[in-house]
Design a protein around this motif. Structure first.
Motif, PDB file in Angstrom:
ATOM      1  N   PHE A 353     -59.215  -3.161 107.220  1.00 32.78           N
ATOM      2  CA  PHE A 353     -59.855  -2.691 105.982  1.00 32.78           C
ATOM      3  C   PHE A 353     -59.030  -1.624 105.274  1.00 32.78           C
ATOM      4  O   PHE A 353     -59.547  -0.594 104.827  1.00 32.78           O
ATOM      5  CB  PHE A 353     -61.259  -2.137 106.296  1.00 32.78           C
ATOM      6  CG  PHE A 353     -62.152  -3.138 106.984  1.00 32.78           C
ATOM      7  CD1 PHE A 353     -62.499  -4.343 106.358  1.00 32.78           C
ATOM      8  CD2 PHE A 353     -62.631  -2.879 108.259  1.00 32.78           C
ATOM      9  CE1 PHE A 353     -63.327  -5.262 107.023  1.00 32.78           C
ATOM     10  CE2 PHE A 353     -63.446  -3.802 108.898  1.00 32.78           C
ATOM     11  CZ  PHE A 353     -63.796  -5.011 108.294  1.00 32.78           C
ATOM     12  N   PHE A 354     -57.745  -1.888 105.179  1.00 34.21           N
ATOM     13  CA  PHE A 354     -56.880  -0.874 104.588  1.00 34.21           C
ATOM     14  C   PHE A 354     -57.125  -0.706 103.095  1.00 34.21           C
ATOM     15  O   PHE A 354     -56.953   0.378 102.538  1.00 34.21           O
ATOM     16  CB  PHE A 354     -55.402  -1.233 104.840  1.00 34.21           C
ATOM     17  CG  PHE A 354     -54.469  -0.119 104.472  1.00 34.21           C
ATOM     18  CD1 PHE A 354     -54.471   1.094 105.159  1.00 34.21           C
ATOM     19  CD2 PHE A 354     -53.608  -0.251 103.391  1.00 34.21           C
ATOM     20  CE1 PHE A 354     -53.644   2.122 104.796  1.00 34.21           C
ATOM     21  CE2 PHE A 354     -52.770   0.789 103.019  1.00 34.21           C
ATOM     22  CZ  PHE A 354     -52.776   1.995 103.730  1.00 34.21           C
ATOM     23  N   LYS A 355     -57.578  -1.775 102.466  1.00 30.44           N
ATOM     24  CA  LYS A 355     -57.896  -1.674 101.034  1.00 30.44           C
ATOM     25  C   LYS A 355     -58.936  -0.574 100.812  1.00 30.44           C
ATOM     26  O   LYS A 355     -58.849   0.222  99.881  1.00 30.44           O
ATOM     27  CB  LYS A 355     -58.408  -3.033 100.535  1.00 30.44           C
ATOM     28  CG  LYS A 355     -58.641  -3.095  99.043  1.00 30.44           C
ATOM     29  CD  LYS A 355     -59.007  -4.495  98.586  1.00 30.44           C
ATOM     30  CE  LYS A 355     -59.262  -4.570  97.083  1.00 30.44           C
ATOM     31  NZ  LYS A 355     -60.213  -3.594  96.597  1.00 30.44           N
ATOM     32  N   ASN A 358     -57.387   2.884 100.923  1.00 25.22           N
ATOM     33  CA  ASN A 358     -56.799   3.207  99.618  1.00 25.22           C
ATOM     34  C   ASN A 358     -57.882   3.565  98.620  1.00 25.22           C
ATOM     35  O   ASN A 358     -57.756   4.548  97.878  1.00 25.22           O
ATOM     36  CB  ASN A 358     -56.023   2.002  99.078  1.00 25.22           C
ATOM     37  CG  ASN A 358     -54.583   1.984  99.565  1.00 25.22           C
ATOM     38  OD1 ASN A 358     -54.052   3.017  99.949  1.00 25.22           O
ATOM     39  ND2 ASN A 358     -53.972   0.804  99.572  1.00 25.22           N
ATOM     40  N   ASP A 367     -50.629   5.769 102.050  1.00 24.95           N
ATOM     41  CA  ASP A 367     -49.213   5.821 102.507  1.00 24.95           C
ATOM     42  C   ASP A 367     -49.073   6.621 103.800  1.00 24.95           C
ATOM     43  O   ASP A 367     -48.343   6.229 104.720  1.00 24.95           O
ATOM     44  CB  ASP A 367     -48.342   6.463 101.433  1.00 24.95           C
ATOM     45  CG  ASP A 367     -48.016   5.476 100.308  1.00 24.95           C
ATOM     46  OD1 ASP A 367     -48.384   4.302 100.433  1.00 24.95           O
ATOM     47  OD2 ASP A 367     -47.380   5.904  99.313  1.00 24.95           O
ATOM     48  N   ARG A 389     -41.503  -3.240 109.674  1.00 22.23           N
ATOM     49  CA  ARG A 389     -42.654  -3.301 108.739  1.00 22.23           C
ATOM     50  C   ARG A 389     -42.605  -4.674 108.083  1.00 22.23           C
ATOM     51  O   ARG A 389     -41.702  -4.979 107.322  1.00 22.23           O
ATOM     52  CB  ARG A 389     -42.549  -2.174 107.700  1.00 22.23           C
ATOM     53  CG  ARG A 389     -43.820  -2.079 106.864  1.00 22.23           C
ATOM     54  CD  ARG A 389     -43.777  -0.901 105.923  1.00 22.23           C
ATOM     55  NE  ARG A 389     -44.936  -0.886 105.033  1.00 22.23           N
ATOM     56  CZ  ARG A 389     -44.974  -0.229 103.888  1.00 22.23           C
ATOM     57  NH1 ARG A 389     -43.929   0.470 103.484  1.00 22.23           N
ATOM     58  NH2 ARG A 389     -46.065  -0.254 103.127  1.00 22.23           N
ATOM     59  N   LYS A 464     -58.570 -10.798 113.487  1.00 19.34           N
ATOM     60  CA  LYS A 464     -59.332 -10.412 112.302  1.00 19.34           C
ATOM     61  C   LYS A 464     -60.612 -11.235 112.221  1.00 19.34           C
ATOM     62  O   LYS A 464     -61.711 -10.698 111.975  1.00 19.34           O
ATOM     63  CB  LYS A 464     -58.478 -10.663 111.045  1.00 19.34           C
ATOM     64  CG  LYS A 464     -57.263  -9.749 110.899  1.00 19.34           C
ATOM     65  CD  LYS A 464     -57.607  -8.420 110.264  1.00 19.34           C
ATOM     66  CE  LYS A 464     -56.366  -7.587 110.043  1.00 19.34           C
ATOM     67  NZ  LYS A 464     -56.675  -6.259 109.554  1.00 19.34           N
ATOM     68  N   ARG A 468     -61.981  -7.966 114.305  1.00 18.04           N
ATOM     69  CA  ARG A 468     -60.994  -6.876 114.109  1.00 18.04           C
ATOM     70  C   ARG A 468     -60.999  -5.895 115.294  1.00 18.04           C
ATOM     71  O   ARG A 468     -61.750  -6.069 116.242  1.00 18.04           O
ATOM     72  CB  ARG A 468     -61.258  -6.109 112.808  1.00 18.04           C
ATOM     73  CG  ARG A 468     -61.039  -6.963 111.557  1.00 18.04           C
ATOM     74  CD  ARG A 468     -61.220  -6.186 110.280  1.00 18.04           C
ATOM     75  NE  ARG A 468     -60.880  -6.992 109.119  1.00 18.04           N
ATOM     76  CZ  ARG A 468     -61.685  -7.915 108.586  1.00 18.04           C
ATOM     77  NH1 ARG A 468     -62.879  -8.157 109.116  1.00 18.04           N
ATOM     78  NH2 ARG A 468     -61.278  -8.604 107.545  1.00 18.04           N
TER      79      ARG A 468
HETATM   80  N1  LIG Z   1     -51.216   2.825 100.056  1.00 18.31           N
HETATM   81  C1  LIG Z   1     -50.645   1.660 100.209  1.00 18.31           C
HETATM   82  N2  LIG Z   1     -51.315   0.557 100.153  1.00 18.31           N
HETATM   83  C2  LIG Z   1     -50.723  -0.638 100.357  1.00 18.31           C
HETATM   84  C3  LIG Z   1     -49.348  -0.728 100.598  1.00 18.31           C
HETATM   85  N3  LIG Z   1     -49.020  -2.031 100.751  1.00 18.31           N
HETATM   86  C4  LIG Z   1     -50.160  -2.741 100.610  1.00 18.31           C
HETATM   87  N4  LIG Z   1     -51.215  -1.898 100.374  1.00 18.31           N
HETATM   88  C5  LIG Z   1     -52.578  -2.211 100.195  1.00 18.31           C
HETATM   89  O1  LIG Z   1     -53.144  -2.714 101.394  1.00 18.31           O
HETATM   90  C6  LIG Z   1     -54.279  -3.466 101.076  1.00 18.31           C
HETATM   91  C7  LIG Z   1     -54.366  -4.677 101.907  1.00 18.31           C
HETATM   92  O2  LIG Z   1     -55.603  -5.199 101.778  1.00 18.31           O
HETATM   93  P1  LIG Z   1     -56.006  -6.600 102.295  1.00 18.31           P
HETATM   94  O3  LIG Z   1     -54.814  -7.440 102.582  1.00 18.31           O
HETATM   95  O4  LIG Z   1     -56.962  -7.141 101.353  1.00 18.31           O
HETATM   96  O5  LIG Z   1     -56.774  -6.413 103.652  1.00 18.31           O
HETATM   97  P2  LIG Z   1     -57.576  -5.273 104.279  1.00 18.31           P
HETATM   98  O6  LIG Z   1     -58.298  -4.490 103.257  1.00 18.31           O
HETATM   99  O7  LIG Z   1     -56.654  -4.421 105.139  1.00 18.31           O
HETATM  100  O8  LIG Z   1     -58.579  -5.970 105.152  1.00 18.31           O
HETATM  101  P3  LIG Z   1     -58.215  -6.750 106.440  1.00 18.31           P
HETATM  102  O9  LIG Z   1     -56.812  -6.875 106.601  1.00 18.31           O
HETATM  103  O10 LIG Z   1     -58.828  -8.067 106.268  1.00 18.31           O
HETATM  104  O11 LIG Z   1     -58.835  -5.983 107.517  1.00 18.31           O
HETATM  105  C8  LIG Z   1     -54.138  -3.781  99.586  1.00 18.31           C
HETATM  106  O12 LIG Z   1     -55.163  -3.086  98.852  1.00 18.31           O
HETATM  107  C9  LIG Z   1     -52.787  -3.281  99.178  1.00 18.31           C
HETATM  108  O13 LIG Z   1     -52.718  -2.776  97.848  1.00 18.31           O
HETATM  109  C10 LIG Z   1     -48.648   0.454 100.615  1.00 18.31           C
HETATM  110  O14 LIG Z   1     -47.423   0.505 100.826  1.00 18.31           O
HETATM  111  N5  LIG Z   1     -49.305   1.626 100.434  1.00 18.31           N
END
Ligand SMILES: Nc1nc2c(ncn2[C@@H]2O[C@H](COP(=O)(O)OP(=O)(O)OP(=O)(O)O)[C@@H](O)[C@H]2O)c(=O)[nH]1
Length: 485
Positions: A353-355, A358, A367, A389, A464, A468
């Motif tokens: 859930f990295f989105k 952010n 970051d 990476r 996932k 997860r």
């Molecule tokens: N801050 C930041 N965000 C990044 C970077 N690269 C990718 N992202 C963000 O990482 C998020 C990835 O989200 P998703 O692929 O939808 O998946 P998720 O939210 O992690 O959910 P799951 O992977 O399904 O658990 C996106 O919102 C990208 O914009 C980066 O270098 N820095």
């Protein structure tokens, strides 16, 4: 003084002999006077006369003798005394004319006169060459020779070059190398043309000067090679010396020195040769500077290359290998695993859930989280293990000589560490952050590094999908199963 004493030894002896002769003649006369005094007392002139006759007859040294009264009359005589005693001052004895007084009743009565034979004919030379004159002459002549000898030595000292024959000087002048000969005090006795020209000096100015004091750049307490050669008796080779010239320029010489010894191996001086290597040294310095600069540029280029390589291979945010560099390693490790038959494992991981991270905390915090995850993964690796990476918030790990079970345990350890630590990396984060892992190894017959990574990705997808925050080991599509949660 020596001359005087020596002269006196020779000529003083001669005067002593003359003095002794005169004294013995005087004694003879005095002895006669004693006898004649007794005879006069008894008026025995006849015996006196007889004695005088016998005296002249028997003693070849006596020419005539007489007894004269105070009034000048001859009472007895022999050897034609009257003629032989002409013009003799009364009372004064000489070498040939001796006179001694006779007393009667304590009164002067007369004189005994003895005329001794002349010594060997006295030549004009002898007449003038009295002992004193001889002594003076001797002192003059000997003094002249002593003075000449002294002056010769002094002049030789003042002109040290005189000890070297001219033909030797001429021969040395032909050489292109500087040659200097010094005496035992280190003073120059010869400097050939090459040396004098090189240092802009006049040969005669240099003579007698100490070679060591021409203006060499010397260290404190440094002994110049020619003096060292004299001290040790051994040649001193290839010594480099610098001479500061009057105009400020500095000449560099390659100096070789050998001692000059007498037949008893006692040092009498030294011979030194001076090869001007100023230009060579200059060129060497320039060359060495250039080499230094080249070395610096090469180091700089290497550094830049290193930087470029890092930039080309590393991800700028996390410092982990970028995707391209990671795959290069993956290909190499896959080939090595195939060659050696060892097992190669791959872990693929992704932040959950990295989105939302952010969105909740901002991209900057996002970051920081990615950086922190990268750091935990890097710190958890050993030896040839590689972290790359893969993209966004996704990482991939190469584990050579590791089977999938070991890889799953490593993945589990990393998952736990991320969950415990990452949310602490930024004070604005107020919840734990989890991640999901997919694991596979070459034991599952992947045909390439790409296929291996792809299978790890498939296992991650399964993590996932199955909720997860877990590690899944790849299984053939029909039967992927959970390793741990
Ligand atoms: N801050 C930041 N965000 C990044 C970077 N690269 C990718 N992202 C963000 O990482 C998020 C990835 O989200 P998703 O692929 O939808 O998946 P998720 O939210 O992690 O959910 P799951 O992977 O399904 O658990 C996106 O919102 C990208 O914009 C980066 O270098 N820095």
């Amino acid at each position: 003084m020596s001359i005087f004493l020596t002269g006196d030894l020779f000529f003083g002896n001669r005067s002593d002999v003359l003095r002794a002769t005169m004294e013995s003649r005087q004694r003879l006369c005095e002895s006669l006077a004693v006898q004649f005094s007794a005879l006069v007392a008894s008026d025995d002139i006849e015996t006196i006369d007889l004695t005088l006759q016998n005296l002249v007859l028997r003693d070849g040294e006596i020419s005539s003798a007489a007894l004269r009264t105070e009034d000048g009359k001859l009472q007895a005589e022999s050897g034609n005394h009257r003629e032989r005693w002409a013009d003799v001052a009364p009372g004064k004895s000489t070498m040939t004319h001796t006179q001694v007084p006779i007393f009667k009743n304590n009164q002067r009565w007369g004189t005994v006169e003895v005329r001794f034979a002349d010594a060997a004919p006295v030549s004009t030379v002898d007449r003038y060459l009295s002992p004193f004159v001889m002594l003076a002459l001797y002192i003059s002549v000997a003094g002249f020779f002593a003075y000449a000898f002294f002056m010769k030595r002094t002049l030789k000292h003042l002109d040290p070059g005189a000890v070297i024959p001219d033909r030797v000087k001429s021969a040395l002048d032909v050489l292109t190398e500087g040659v200097v000969v010094v005496d035992s005090k280190g003073q120059i006795v010869l400097a050939n043309a090459a040396f004098t020209e090189k240092i802009n000096a006049n040969s005669r100015q240099l003579l007698g000067k100490r070679l060591a004091q021409l203006g060499w750049n010397l260290e404190a307490e440094q002994t110049v090679p020619w003096e060292l050669a004299m001290q040790t008796g051994e040649s001193q080779l290839d010594q480099q010396m610098q001479l500061k010239m009057a105009d400020g320029t500095v000449l560099t010489f390659q100096v070789n020195s050998s001692p000059v010894q007498d037949e008893k191996s006692k040092p009498q001086g030294a011979l030194a040769t001076f090869d001007d290597v100023t230009e060579i040294v200059k060129k060497n310095v320039q060359l060495s500077d250039m080499v230094g600069e080249l070395q610096q540029s090469r180091d700089e280029v290497n550094r830049k290359n290193e930087e470029l390589k890092v930039l080309a291979e590393r991800d700028s945010l996390t410092g982990c290998f970028n995707r391209r560099a990671f795959f290069e390693r993956a290909y190499a490790e896959f080939s090595e695993a195939e060659r050696s038959g060892s097992e190669l494992s791959v872990i693929m991981m992704d932040i959950d859930f990295f989105k939302a991270v952010n969105d909740t905390y901002g991209h900057g915090v996002g970051d920081d989280v990615i950086k922190e995850v990268g750091r935990i993964l890097e710190d958890g690796m050993r030896g040839a293990e590689v972290v790359g990476r893969y993209g966004g918030e996704e990482f991939c790990v190469l584990l050579p000589a590791t089977d999938s079970a070991q890889a799953a345990r490593i993945g589990e350890r990393l998952r736990h560490e991320i969950q415990e630590k990452v949310w602490l990396c930024d004070s604005r984060i107020d919840q734990k952050i989890t991640s999901s892992f997919g694991v596979t190894s070459t034991a599952d017959s992947a045909e390439s590094a790409d296929a291996l990574v792809d299978r790890a990705d498939q296992a991650l997808y399964e993590s996932k999908e199955s909720g997860r925050n877990r590690v899944m080991v790849w299984r053939r599509p029909a039967e992927p199963e959970a390793a741990a949660s």
